[in-house]
Scaffold this motif. Structure first.
Motif, PDB file in Angstrom:
ATOM      1  N   ILE A 299       1.955   4.319   7.055  1.00 27.52           N
ATOM      2  CA  ILE A 299       0.897   3.279   6.912  1.00 27.52           C
ATOM      3  C   ILE A 299       0.506   2.814   8.368  1.00 27.52           C
ATOM      4  O   ILE A 299      -0.534   2.720   9.330  1.00 27.52           O
ATOM      5  CB  ILE A 299       0.773   2.395   5.884  1.00 27.52           C
ATOM      6  CG1 ILE A 299       1.172   2.896   4.537  1.00 27.52           C
ATOM      7  CG2 ILE A 299      -0.326   1.473   5.838  1.00 27.52           C
ATOM      8  CD1 ILE A 299       0.011   3.785   4.160  1.00 27.52           C
ATOM      9  N   SER A 300       1.477   2.160   8.983  1.00 27.26           N
ATOM     10  CA  SER A 300       1.445   1.659  10.113  1.00 27.26           C
ATOM     11  C   SER A 300       1.089   2.544  11.375  1.00 27.26           C
ATOM     12  O   SER A 300       0.066   2.000  12.349  1.00 27.26           O
ATOM     13  CB  SER A 300       2.680   0.828  10.597  1.00 27.26           C
ATOM     14  OG  SER A 300       2.806   0.181  11.947  1.00 27.26           O
ATOM     15  N   LYS A 301       1.640   3.673  11.180  1.00 26.96           N
ATOM     16  CA  LYS A 301       1.251   4.461  12.464  1.00 26.96           C
ATOM     17  C   LYS A 301      -0.106   5.206  12.307  1.00 26.96           C
ATOM     18  O   LYS A 301      -0.712   5.216  13.527  1.00 26.96           O
ATOM     19  CB  LYS A 301       2.371   5.681  12.359  1.00 26.96           C
ATOM     20  CG  LYS A 301       3.791   5.151  12.760  1.00 26.96           C
ATOM     21  CD  LYS A 301       4.570   6.404  12.705  1.00 26.96           C
ATOM     22  CE  LYS A 301       6.178   5.984  13.132  1.00 26.96           C
ATOM     23  NZ  LYS A 301       7.053   6.975  12.935  1.00 26.96           N
ATOM     24  N   ILE A 302      -0.656   5.182  11.215  1.00 26.45           N
ATOM     25  CA  ILE A 302      -1.997   5.592  11.062  1.00 26.45           C
ATOM     26  C   ILE A 302      -2.839   4.518  11.426  1.00 26.45           C
ATOM     27  O   ILE A 302      -4.003   4.695  11.936  1.00 26.45           O
ATOM     28  CB  ILE A 302      -2.311   6.215   9.453  1.00 26.45           C
ATOM     29  CG1 ILE A 302      -1.434   7.171   8.917  1.00 26.45           C
ATOM     30  CG2 ILE A 302      -3.724   6.201   9.103  1.00 26.45           C
ATOM     31  CD1 ILE A 302      -1.408   7.551   7.431  1.00 26.45           C
TER      32      ILE A 302
ATOM     33  N   ALA B 280      -3.146  11.479  10.264  1.00 30.67           N
ATOM     34  CA  ALA B 280      -2.807  11.697   8.632  1.00 30.67           C
ATOM     35  C   ALA B 280      -3.219  12.749   8.204  1.00 30.67           C
ATOM     36  O   ALA B 280      -4.586  13.313   8.486  1.00 30.67           O
ATOM     37  CB  ALA B 280      -3.407  10.473   7.920  1.00 30.67           C
ATOM     38  N   ARG B 281      -2.535  13.849   7.459  1.00 34.29           N
ATOM     39  CA  ARG B 281      -3.076  14.705   6.809  1.00 34.29           C
ATOM     40  C   ARG B 281      -4.252  14.334   5.666  1.00 34.29           C
ATOM     41  O   ARG B 281      -4.087  13.190   5.216  1.00 34.29           O
ATOM     42  CB  ARG B 281      -2.130  15.713   5.976  1.00 34.29           C
ATOM     43  CG  ARG B 281      -0.982  16.159   7.099  1.00 34.29           C
ATOM     44  CD  ARG B 281       0.057  16.963   6.500  1.00 34.29           C
ATOM     45  NE  ARG B 281      -0.318  17.499   5.021  1.00 34.29           N
ATOM     46  CZ  ARG B 281       0.442  18.368   4.482  1.00 34.29           C
ATOM     47  NH1 ARG B 281       1.791  18.720   4.808  1.00 34.29           N
ATOM     48  NH2 ARG B 281       0.161  18.861   3.286  1.00 34.29           N
ATOM     49  N   ILE B 282      -5.188  15.144   5.601  1.00 27.71           N
ATOM     50  CA  ILE B 282      -6.254  14.842   4.427  1.00 27.71           C
ATOM     51  C   ILE B 282      -5.649  14.603   3.317  1.00 27.71           C
ATOM     52  O   ILE B 282      -5.886  13.716   2.635  1.00 27.71           O
ATOM     53  CB  ILE B 282      -7.435  15.694   4.480  1.00 27.71           C
ATOM     54  CG1 ILE B 282      -7.996  15.809   5.831  1.00 27.71           C
ATOM     55  CG2 ILE B 282      -8.453  15.548   3.360  1.00 27.71           C
ATOM     56  CD1 ILE B 282      -9.119  16.907   6.021  1.00 27.71           C
ATOM     57  N   SER B 283      -4.680  15.393   2.705  1.00 29.13           N
ATOM     58  CA  SER B 283      -4.067  15.220   1.390  1.00 29.13           C
ATOM     59  C   SER B 283      -3.403  13.984   1.245  1.00 29.13           C
ATOM     60  O   SER B 283      -3.446  13.407   0.337  1.00 29.13           O
ATOM     61  CB  SER B 283      -3.353  16.375   1.021  1.00 29.13           C
ATOM     62  OG  SER B 283      -2.293  16.665   2.015  1.00 29.13           O
ATOM     63  N   THR B 284      -2.675  13.505   2.384  1.00 30.15           N
ATOM     64  CA  THR B 284      -2.014  12.274   2.375  1.00 30.15           C
ATOM     65  C   THR B 284      -3.226  11.251   2.553  1.00 30.15           C
ATOM     66  O   THR B 284      -2.654  10.098   1.618  1.00 30.15           O
ATOM     67  CB  THR B 284      -0.927  12.291   3.612  1.00 30.15           C
ATOM     68  OG1 THR B 284      -0.230  13.374   3.429  1.00 30.15           O
ATOM     69  CG2 THR B 284      -0.294  10.972   3.472  1.00 30.15           C
TER      70      THR B 284
ATOM     71  N   LEU C 183       0.925  -1.252  -0.080  1.00 25.50           N
ATOM     72  CA  LEU C 183      -0.034  -0.169   0.038  1.00 25.50           C
ATOM     73  C   LEU C 183       0.850   1.363   0.048  1.00 25.50           C
ATOM     74  O   LEU C 183       0.527   2.201  -0.692  1.00 25.50           O
ATOM     75  CB  LEU C 183      -0.803   0.043   1.211  1.00 25.50           C
ATOM     76  CG  LEU C 183      -1.721   1.362   1.516  1.00 25.50           C
ATOM     77  CD1 LEU C 183      -2.583   1.404   0.175  1.00 25.50           C
ATOM     78  CD2 LEU C 183      -2.623   1.203   2.594  1.00 25.50           C
ATOM     79  N   ALA C 184       1.996   1.028   0.851  1.00 24.45           N
ATOM     80  CA  ALA C 184       2.792   2.408   0.759  1.00 24.45           C
ATOM     81  C   ALA C 184       3.614   2.648  -0.437  1.00 24.45           C
ATOM     82  O   ALA C 184       3.497   4.004  -0.784  1.00 24.45           O
ATOM     83  CB  ALA C 184       3.857   2.146   1.884  1.00 24.45           C
TER      84      ALA C 184
ATOM     85  N   GLN D  39      -5.906  11.186   1.038  1.00 23.43           N
ATOM     86  CA  GLN D  39      -6.639  10.883  -0.167  1.00 23.43           C
ATOM     87  C   GLN D  39      -5.520  10.453  -0.958  1.00 23.43           C
ATOM     88  O   GLN D  39      -6.139   9.558  -1.741  1.00 23.43           O
ATOM     89  CB  GLN D  39      -6.642  12.620  -0.503  1.00 23.43           C
ATOM     90  CG  GLN D  39      -7.620  12.678  -1.888  1.00 23.43           C
ATOM     91  CD  GLN D  39      -8.008  14.043  -2.241  1.00 23.43           C
ATOM     92  OE1 GLN D  39      -7.432  14.800  -1.783  1.00 23.43           O
ATOM     93  NE2 GLN D  39      -8.974  14.058  -3.244  1.00 23.43           N
ATOM     94  N   LYS D  40      -4.500  10.546  -1.030  1.00 26.62           N
ATOM     95  CA  LYS D  40      -3.477   9.893  -1.914  1.00 26.62           C
ATOM     96  C   LYS D  40      -3.428   8.303  -1.478  1.00 26.62           C
ATOM     97  O   LYS D  40      -3.472   7.561  -2.573  1.00 26.62           O
ATOM     98  CB  LYS D  40      -2.143  10.529  -1.763  1.00 26.62           C
ATOM     99  CG  LYS D  40      -1.714  11.753  -2.328  1.00 26.62           C
ATOM    100  CD  LYS D  40      -0.419  12.176  -2.146  1.00 26.62           C
ATOM    101  CE  LYS D  40      -0.270  13.703  -2.516  1.00 26.62           C
ATOM    102  NZ  LYS D  40       1.147  14.435  -2.413  1.00 26.62           N
ATOM    103  N   ILE D  41      -3.359   8.010  -0.298  1.00 24.14           N
ATOM    104  CA  ILE D  41      -3.283   6.799   0.059  1.00 24.14           C
ATOM    105  C   ILE D  41      -4.670   5.983  -0.310  1.00 24.14           C
ATOM    106  O   ILE D  41      -4.731   4.722  -0.895  1.00 24.14           O
ATOM    107  CB  ILE D  41      -3.437   6.452   1.670  1.00 24.14           C
ATOM    108  CG1 ILE D  41      -1.980   7.001   2.185  1.00 24.14           C
ATOM    109  CG2 ILE D  41      -3.613   5.104   2.272  1.00 24.14           C
ATOM    110  CD1 ILE D  41      -1.739   7.185   3.677  1.00 24.14           C
ATOM    111  N   VAL D  42      -5.992   6.464  -0.104  1.00 23.94           N
ATOM    112  CA  VAL D  42      -7.009   6.102  -0.864  1.00 23.94           C
ATOM    113  C   VAL D  42      -6.977   5.763  -2.236  1.00 23.94           C
ATOM    114  O   VAL D  42      -7.469   4.880  -2.787  1.00 23.94           O
ATOM    115  CB  VAL D  42      -8.231   6.606   0.036  1.00 23.94           C
ATOM    116  CG1 VAL D  42      -9.690   6.340  -0.728  1.00 23.94           C
ATOM    117  CG2 VAL D  42      -8.264   6.453   1.288  1.00 23.94           C
ATOM    118  N   GLU D  43      -6.721   6.959  -2.848  1.00 23.86           N
ATOM    119  CA  GLU D  43      -7.040   6.949  -4.344  1.00 23.86           C
ATOM    120  C   GLU D  43      -5.815   6.240  -5.104  1.00 23.86           C
ATOM    121  O   GLU D  43      -6.106   5.484  -5.810  1.00 23.86           O
ATOM    122  CB  GLU D  43      -7.060   8.249  -4.930  1.00 23.86           C
ATOM    123  CG  GLU D  43      -8.351   9.081  -4.442  1.00 23.86           C
ATOM    124  CD  GLU D  43      -8.574  10.655  -4.788  1.00 23.86           C
ATOM    125  OE1 GLU D  43      -7.326  11.070  -5.601  1.00 23.86           O
ATOM    126  OE2 GLU D  43      -9.426  11.347  -4.458  1.00 23.86           O
TER     127      GLU D  43
END
Length: 93
Positions: A60-63, A70-74, A49-50, A76-80
């Motif tokens: 990813i583990s920390k989130i 997580a910042r919203i922009s980050t 995923l990372a 969003q990148k992870i999800v998208e």
């Protein structure tokens, strides 16, 4: 006793510092849990995923473990990019 009654009894009414800390912590926990659930549903490791999302396995583990917000922009990148999904946000008043 309902959950709302429990929160009011032990953490005061909405708008107080104690209640804000409780609900903020819950939202972070919920985001981490949702991310982990989606990752597992896609059959991805944290490392996979990372890599897809352009971040690190550690992040990813920390989130997922509610250690880091997580910042919203980050997010969003992870999800998208990482999960091929779409991030929906809402504001309730």
């Amino acid at each position: 006793m309902t959950l709302e009654e429990f929160k009011e009894k032990h953490y005061d009414k909405r708008g107080t510092k104690e209640r804000g800390e409780l609900e903020g912590g819950y939202e972070n926990f919920k985001i981490g849990s949702l991310l982990q659930e989606a990752r597992l549903e896609k059959g991805l490791t944290q490392e996979e995923l990372a890599k897809k999302a352009g971040t690190t396995k550690s992040y990813i583990s920390k989130i997922e473990n509610n250690i880091k917000e997580a910042r919203i922009s980050t997010l969003q990148k992870i999800v998208e990019f990482g999960l091929d999904g779409h991030l929906d946000l809402s504001i309730r008043l």
